[in-house]
Design a protein around this motif. Structure first.
Motif, short mmCIF file in Angstrom:
data_model
loop_
_atom_site.label_atom_id
_atom_site.label_comp_id
_atom_site.label_asym_id
_atom_site.label_seq_id
_atom_site.Cartn_x
_atom_site.Cartn_y
_atom_site.Cartn_z
N GLY A 164 0.86 -1.36 -0.14
CA GLY A 164 0.01 0.03 -0.06
C GLY A 164 0.78 1.18 0.16
N ILE A 165 1.73 1.41 0.73
CA ILE A 165 2.77 2.41 0.88
C ILE A 165 3.57 2.53 -0.34
CG2 ILE A 165 5.07 3.53 2.02
CD1 ILE A 165 2.55 3.64 3.79
N LEU A 166 3.98 1.45 -1.18
CA LEU A 166 4.60 1.61 -2.36
C LEU A 166 3.81 1.79 -3.32
CD1 LEU A 166 7.39 -1.23 -1.95
CD2 LEU A 166 7.73 1.20 -1.50
N ARG A 167 2.45 1.59 -3.64
CA ARG A 167 1.57 2.08 -4.30
C ARG A 167 1.24 3.52 -4.43
NH1 ARG A 167 -2.21 -1.54 -3.42
NH2 ARG A 167 -1.40 -3.13 -4.79
N PHE A 168 1.30 3.94 -3.08
CA PHE A 168 1.14 5.49 -2.97
C PHE A 168 2.44 6.20 -3.46
CE2 PHE A 168 2.53 8.97 -0.21
CZ PHE A 168 1.64 9.91 -0.41
N CYS A 169 3.83 5.33 -3.32
CA CYS A 169 4.89 6.23 -3.71
C CYS A 169 4.91 6.12 -5.06
CB CYS A 169 6.19 5.56 -2.91
SG CYS A 169 6.03 5.72 -1.12
N LYS A 170 4.70 5.28 -5.86
CA LYS A 170 5.03 4.99 -7.32
C LYS A 170 6.66 4.98 -7.38
CE LYS A 170 0.53 6.46 -8.60
NZ LYS A 170 -0.45 7.39 -9.12
N ALA A 171 7.06 6.02 -8.25
CA ALA A 171 8.48 6.35 -8.55
C ALA A 171 8.81 7.72 -8.13
CB ALA A 171 8.74 5.79 -9.68
N ASP A 172 7.75 8.39 -7.58
CA ASP A 172 8.09 9.92 -7.35
C ASP A 172 8.77 9.99 -5.87
OD1 ASP A 172 7.78 12.64 -6.88
OD2 ASP A 172 5.77 12.62 -6.79
N PRO A 173 9.90 10.44 -6.25
CA PRO A 173 10.89 10.91 -4.93
C PRO A 173 10.04 11.70 -3.80
CG PRO A 173 12.20 11.60 -6.78
CD PRO A 173 10.75 11.13 -7.29
N VAL A 174 9.05 12.49 -4.10
CA VAL A 174 8.50 13.24 -3.20
C VAL A 174 7.54 12.20 -2.50
CG1 VAL A 174 6.48 14.95 -2.80
CG2 VAL A 174 8.41 15.69 -4.14
N ARG A 175 6.68 11.39 -3.24
CA ARG A 175 6.11 10.55 -2.51
C ARG A 175 6.77 9.31 -1.72
NH1 ARG A 175 0.70 8.86 -6.04
NH2 ARG A 175 0.10 11.00 -6.73
N VAL A 176 7.82 9.08 -2.24
CA VAL A 176 8.84 7.99 -1.46
C VAL A 176 9.09 8.77 -0.02
CG1 VAL A 176 10.97 6.61 -1.57
CG2 VAL A 176 9.53 7.04 -3.72
N VAL A 177 9.51 10.06 -0.21
CA VAL A 177 10.05 10.44 1.15
C VAL A 177 8.92 10.49 2.28
CG1 VAL A 177 11.25 12.32 2.24
CG2 VAL A 177 11.99 11.61 0.11
N ARG A 212 16.66 1.87 -5.60
CA ARG A 212 16.37 1.91 -7.14
C ARG A 212 16.39 3.24 -7.84
NH1 ARG A 212 13.46 -1.12 -10.91
NH2 ARG A 212 14.49 -2.86 -10.04
N LEU A 213 15.95 4.35 -7.20
CA LEU A 213 15.54 5.66 -7.79
C LEU A 213 16.99 6.57 -7.40
CD1 LEU A 213 11.97 6.38 -6.54
CD2 LEU A 213 12.79 5.43 -8.53
N GLY A 214 17.82 5.90 -6.60
CA GLY A 214 19.28 6.87 -6.54
C GLY A 214 18.66 7.93 -5.52
N LEU A 215 18.04 7.80 -4.54
CA LEU A 215 17.62 8.76 -3.41
C LEU A 215 18.63 8.69 -2.40
CD1 LEU A 215 13.81 8.60 -3.34
CD2 LEU A 215 15.16 10.01 -4.82
N SER A 216 18.80 9.83 -1.32
CA SER A 216 19.91 10.01 -0.64
C SER A 216 19.21 8.96 0.63
CB SER A 216 19.90 11.48 0.01
OG SER A 216 20.76 11.47 1.28
N ALA A 258 20.94 0.10 -10.51
CA ALA A 258 19.59 -0.74 -10.41
C ALA A 258 19.27 -0.79 -11.92
CB ALA A 258 18.51 0.79 -10.14
N SER A 259 20.21 -0.64 -12.93
CA SER A 259 20.04 -0.87 -14.25
C SER A 259 21.11 -2.03 -14.64
CB SER A 259 20.37 0.33 -15.16
OG SER A 259 21.60 0.78 -15.22
N ASP A 260 21.70 -2.67 -13.58
CA ASP A 260 22.73 -3.47 -13.69
C ASP A 260 22.27 -4.77 -12.97
OD1 ASP A 260 25.28 -5.14 -13.40
OD2 ASP A 260 25.88 -3.53 -14.61
N PRO A 261 22.26 -6.12 -13.75
CA PRO A 261 22.11 -7.37 -13.34
C PRO A 261 22.81 -7.56 -12.03
CG PRO A 261 22.54 -7.85 -15.55
CD PRO A 261 23.01 -6.33 -15.43
#
Length: 496
Positions: free
Chosen positions: A85-98, A131-135, A274-277
């Motif tokens: 549920g949290i990750l569905r809210f976050c999607k891939a948006d840094p604002v939503r993730v934080v 995955r998103l490269g966030l701090s 994140a883009s590498d195996p």
């Protein structure tokens, strides 16, 4: 002399770890030992250390078995619905993730235990940050500050200590403080939003593979317990941007990760791993929804066991270390009845347990010397003594301000049982109610949760693979500001 040595010891510790001149474990052991010699108390060093270890041993035991218990609960999928549920809210948006990090930490903090809050929050959010490269220090800072505000719950510890020390009812302290604490929590959410905007500008706007601006479904990305546990190291080489690599174990095979793609410009770059195996080698691992450790048929048993555990903690049915010991043993036995599977689960979390327990026992040296030599008492007496006579009628405000440095440099026990009664007595002489003093004493908890004397903070930075110095340098200013917001709100509402 002891006052000066106490402040000098704490300052030396903080400077060295923030400059990364020495590891936290080494600093917690060597610096107090050196200052014990300076204080002329070297002959008693052994006594101080044994006394400190004795006092913190139950905490270390609690953390050890809490890590095993909640690690197993993550393995078997207990928290997957919440995380989804949290990750569905976050999607891939840094604002939503934080912001999602702050919300998740606040919700899980309702159990009153910081270590479990950090284990669940980091296990859920760490892969998404990677995955998103966030701090990663944004994650630890937001989680610690949100948990600090929630730590004032009556079963969280500080409120009960204040009530005991001043012989007042805990509900009379906490209930009137709810509006001020709510303002503090809203401030944390606002801070998370601002920090998220900053991260969005740095890394750009990202979408997961196959997503549009409004994806119908978001992939579930959480950490496996093995990935987070075996990657844990409080002295690891992770930087504030989460670009460090650490070897991660894998208890269950994971499906290959697919890289996130950038849809907007940003000055920073997403985590290339994140883009590498080989991303599976740096601590990031997508959670396989069909992993071998899942126990869907036992979901309600595990949920009931966790509710029963939290209820027993709140009602103080048994000492918390004993509760976690029993719960961990029961969870392992029921979910993994075969001995090899039990050994595999324990091994998966062994690194985490060892790092945290080692840090707690190292902190025992610091607290033992600080208390045994009398430094902490002299420091508290000095701070109380420098309060001007004219501030007597405003002792609630003084208490609130003093709670920031004192709960950061001292344990909660030392502050609430050693200093608070003195402040309350000074306030009573000027007609200030003990309840006002008690409420004001809670405002420093947002900062307290990032103190080097709080064992749970080592769980946080260890699982997130963040240097303790980086976490301290980033978090202290925001946590202190949050505490001041709670204090200001309390005064505005007439609570303090």
């Amino acid at each position: 002399m002891l006052t000066f040595l106490g402040f000098a010891m704490i300052a030396t510790f903080l400077v060295l770890i923030m400059m990364k001149r020495i590891s936290p474990i080494a600093a917690l052991v060597l610096i107090p030992a050196l200052f014990c010699v300076f204080a002329g108390k070297s002959a008693h060093l052994g006594d101080y250390v044994i006394d400190g270890v004795g006092k913190l041993a139950p905490t270390a035991a609690m953390l050890m078995f809490a890590i095993v218990y909640f690690g197993v609960m993550i393995d078997v999928g207990l928290f997957d619905p919440i995380v989804r549920g949290i990750l569905r809210f976050c999607k891939a948006d840094p604002v939503r993730v934080v912001v999602g990090t702050a919300v998740l930490a606040a919700i899980v903090s309702l159990d009153g235990d910081g270590s479990t809050t950090f284990m669940i929050t980091v296990s859920a959010m760490y892969p998404l940050y990677k995955r998103l490269g966030l701090s990663l220090v944004v994650m630890t800072g937001v989680a610690a500050t949100a948990n600090g505000v929630m730590n004032t719950l009556p079963w969280g510890g500080p409120t009960a200590r204040a009530a005991t020390a001043l012989k007042v009812d805990a509900s009379d302290i906490f209930v009137p403080m709810i509006p001020a604490l709510a303002v503090g929590l809203l401030f944390v959410f606002g801070l998370a939003y601002v920090l998220g905007l900053k991260e969005r500008r740095r890394v750009g706007t990202l979408v997961m593979p196959g997503e549009t601006a409004e994806p119908a479904q978001e992939p579930l990305l959480v950490a496996t317990a093995a990935a987070t546990a075996t990657a844990t190291s409080t002295t690891g080489s992770a930087t504030a941007t989460g670009s460090a690599d650490a070897k991660a174990g894998s208890a269950a095979p994971a499906k290959p990760s697919v890289p996130a793609s950038r849809t907007g410009g940003g000055s920073g770059s997403a985590d290339e791993s994140a883009s590498d195996p080989a991303a599976h080698e740096d601590g990031f691992q997508g959670l396989d929804p069909h992993r071998a450790t899942l126990r869907p048929r036992l979901y309600w048993f595990n949920a009931g066991l966790t509710v029963a555990l939290l209820t027993a903690m709140i009602t103080e049915l048994l000492p918390i270390p004993v509760l976690f010991l029993l719960a961990a043993a029961l969870a392992l036995t029921v979910n993994f009845p075969h001995m090899p599977d039990q050994k595999a689960r324990i091994a998966a979390h062994a690194d985490n347990v060892l790092n945290v327990a080692g840090m707690v026992f190292a902190a025992a040296v610091f607290t033992g010397v600080l208390s045994g030599t009398g430094m902490v008492k002299h420091m508290a007496d000095w701070l109380v003594g420098v309060v001007p006579e004219g501030m007597g009628p405003h002792m609630a405000l003084v208490t609130g301000l003093l709670s920031l440095p004192l709960t950061y440099f001292m344990s909660n026990d030392g502050f609430y049982f050693g200093v608070l009664p003195v402040l309350a007595e000074a306030g009573a002489a000027h007609g200030v109610s003990p309840l006002e003093i008690a409420r004001a004493s809670l405002v420093g908890q947002a900062l307290h949760m990032s103190s080097p004397l709080v064992p749970a903070v080592y769980v946080l930075v260890g699982m997130a693979k963040v240097e303790f110095g980086d976490h301290t340098r980033f978090t202290v200013k925001w946590a202190a500001l949050t505490s001041l917001v709670v204090l200001g709100a309390g005064m505005l509402f007439g609570i303090i």
